[in-house]
Design a protein around this motif. Structure first.
Motif, PDB file in Angstrom:
ATOM      1  N   ARG A 103      43.027  47.198  36.628  1.00 30.09           N
ATOM      2  CA  ARG A 103      44.332  47.341  37.281  1.00 30.09           C
ATOM      3  C   ARG A 103      45.067  48.602  36.831  1.00 30.09           C
ATOM      4  NH1 ARG A 103      47.229  41.352  37.621  1.00 30.09           N
ATOM      5  NH2 ARG A 103      45.599  40.321  38.873  1.00 30.09           N
ATOM      6  N   GLN A 174      38.340  41.702  43.042  1.00 30.18           N
ATOM      7  CA  GLN A 174      39.294  42.479  43.829  1.00 30.18           C
ATOM      8  C   GLN A 174      39.972  43.548  42.989  1.00 30.18           C
ATOM      9  OE1 GLN A 174      39.549  42.135  47.226  1.00 30.18           O
ATOM     10  NE2 GLN A 174      40.603  44.100  46.956  1.00 30.18           N
ATOM     11  N   ASP A 175      40.209  43.264  41.708  1.00 27.28           N
ATOM     12  CA  ASP A 175      40.820  44.277  40.834  1.00 27.28           C
ATOM     13  C   ASP A 175      39.927  45.509  40.752  1.00 27.28           C
ATOM     14  OD1 ASP A 175      43.000  42.700  40.362  1.00 27.28           O
ATOM     15  OD2 ASP A 175      42.314  41.976  38.406  1.00 27.28           O
ATOM     16  N   ASP A 178      39.986  47.354  44.131  1.00 25.76           N
ATOM     17  CA  ASP A 178      41.241  48.099  44.273  1.00 25.76           C
ATOM     18  C   ASP A 178      41.196  49.390  43.453  1.00 25.76           C
ATOM     19  OD1 ASP A 178      42.215  46.132  45.914  1.00 25.76           O
ATOM     20  OD2 ASP A 178      43.430  45.157  44.361  1.00 25.76           O
ATOM     21  N   SER A 181      39.122  51.848  45.305  1.00 22.11           N
ATOM     22  CA  SER A 181      39.865  52.395  46.443  1.00 22.11           C
ATOM     23  C   SER A 181      40.846  53.474  45.993  1.00 22.11           C
ATOM     24  CB  SER A 181      40.609  51.259  47.153  1.00 22.11           C
ATOM     25  OG  SER A 181      41.359  51.760  48.237  1.00 22.11           O
ATOM     26  N   ARG A 182      41.539  53.237  44.880  1.00 19.20           N
ATOM     27  CA  ARG A 182      42.478  54.245  44.375  1.00 19.20           C
ATOM     28  C   ARG A 182      41.759  55.538  44.006  1.00 19.20           C
ATOM     29  NH1 ARG A 182      44.509  49.752  41.654  1.00 19.20           N
ATOM     30  NH2 ARG A 182      43.595  50.418  39.659  1.00 19.20           N
TER      31      ARG A 182
END
Length: 252
Positions: A103, A174-175, A178, A181-182
């Motif tokens: 995250r 999902q973390d 994500d 994706s970043r």
């Protein structure tokens, strides 16, 4: 049950626990190593199984799995104990705990560091074995090696396969996605994003792709770079039967 086994002598406390557990479950199952080998369908010899419980080195995961199942134990417990033994072994060579949580990842270097740490915490399984467990073509070991070396990044599908093979809980997937994706978003420039947006607009007669780089940026962006960006994002390579040549004004 044969002669008593030699005492386990190792500085790896994870390996000590693994070897002790293997010996314990075999004793509880009241099996000799020959009988244990027969229960594996002779996939592994009595010598290989005895060596796995010797504590001399961390055995291969398939051997530990076969050993545990033959003794009536679960694969999950076998994998957890094996991962711990390998993680302790690799923590001597790799500093664990220094990479950010997914995250908190903001760039490619941080994501690769986080993936490497997760890989070592999961036991640093040999890449050939990871490739086999992921399934044909899903996670090439050459790609994993380049990712661990810091020269490439996994795709979304490869990331999911990597997480699954490393036994990362699904609730945490999902973390990681994500974070990926970043990283990909930051790898693409304003120019690439504008071009990608234009390429996905409905095709119109005489529609022209306009390039408008921001102030301070010239037209030195290469066609090859734009093409790589378009490919990475899954942009269309054709429109109305014509192949797009990025960097060249086209008509619909």
């Amino acid at each position: 049950m044969g002669r008593p086994e030699k005492p386990i002598a190792t500085l790896n406390l994870g390996l000590l626990a693994l070897a002790g557990w293997l010996r314990e479950i075999r004793t509880n199952a009241q099996l000799t190593y020959v009988e244990l080998a027969a229960r594996t369908g002779n996939a592994y010899s009595a010598t290989t199984l005895q060596r796995a419980a010797s504590g001399e080195r961390v055995p291969r995961l398939p051997v530990v799995e076969a050993y545990a199942v033959a003794c009536g134990q679960s694969l999950e417990q076998a994998r957890r104990r094996w991962r711990h033994a390998r993680a302790v072994e690799h923590s001597i060579m790799h500093v664990l705990g220094s990479a950010p949580r997914p995250r908190l990842v903001e760039n490619a270097a941080e994501l690769r560091a986080a993936l490497r740490e997760m890989y070592h915490r999961a036991g640093a399984m040999p890449l050939r074995e990871m490739e086999r467990r992921a399934g044909l073509g899903r996670l090439p070991r050459s790609t994993m090696r380049r990712m661990l070396d810091g020269t490439t990044m996994l795709s979304k599908d490869q990331m999911l396969a990597f997480l699954t093979v490393c036994d990362v809980p699904e609730r945490e997937h999902q973390d990681w996605l994500d974070a990926l994706s970043r990283v990909w978003d930051k790898r693409h420039s304003w120019y690439d994003n504008e071009l990608f947006k234009n390429l996905n607009e409905p095709a119109e007669q005489n529609h022209r792709i306009k390039r408008k780089p921001p102030s301070g940026r010239g037209r030195s962006t290469s066609n090859a770079g734009a093409q790589r960006s378009q490919f990475a994002r899954g942009g269309p390579a054709h429109r109305n039967g014509q192949r797009l040549k990025l960097g060249v004004t086209t008509t619909g």
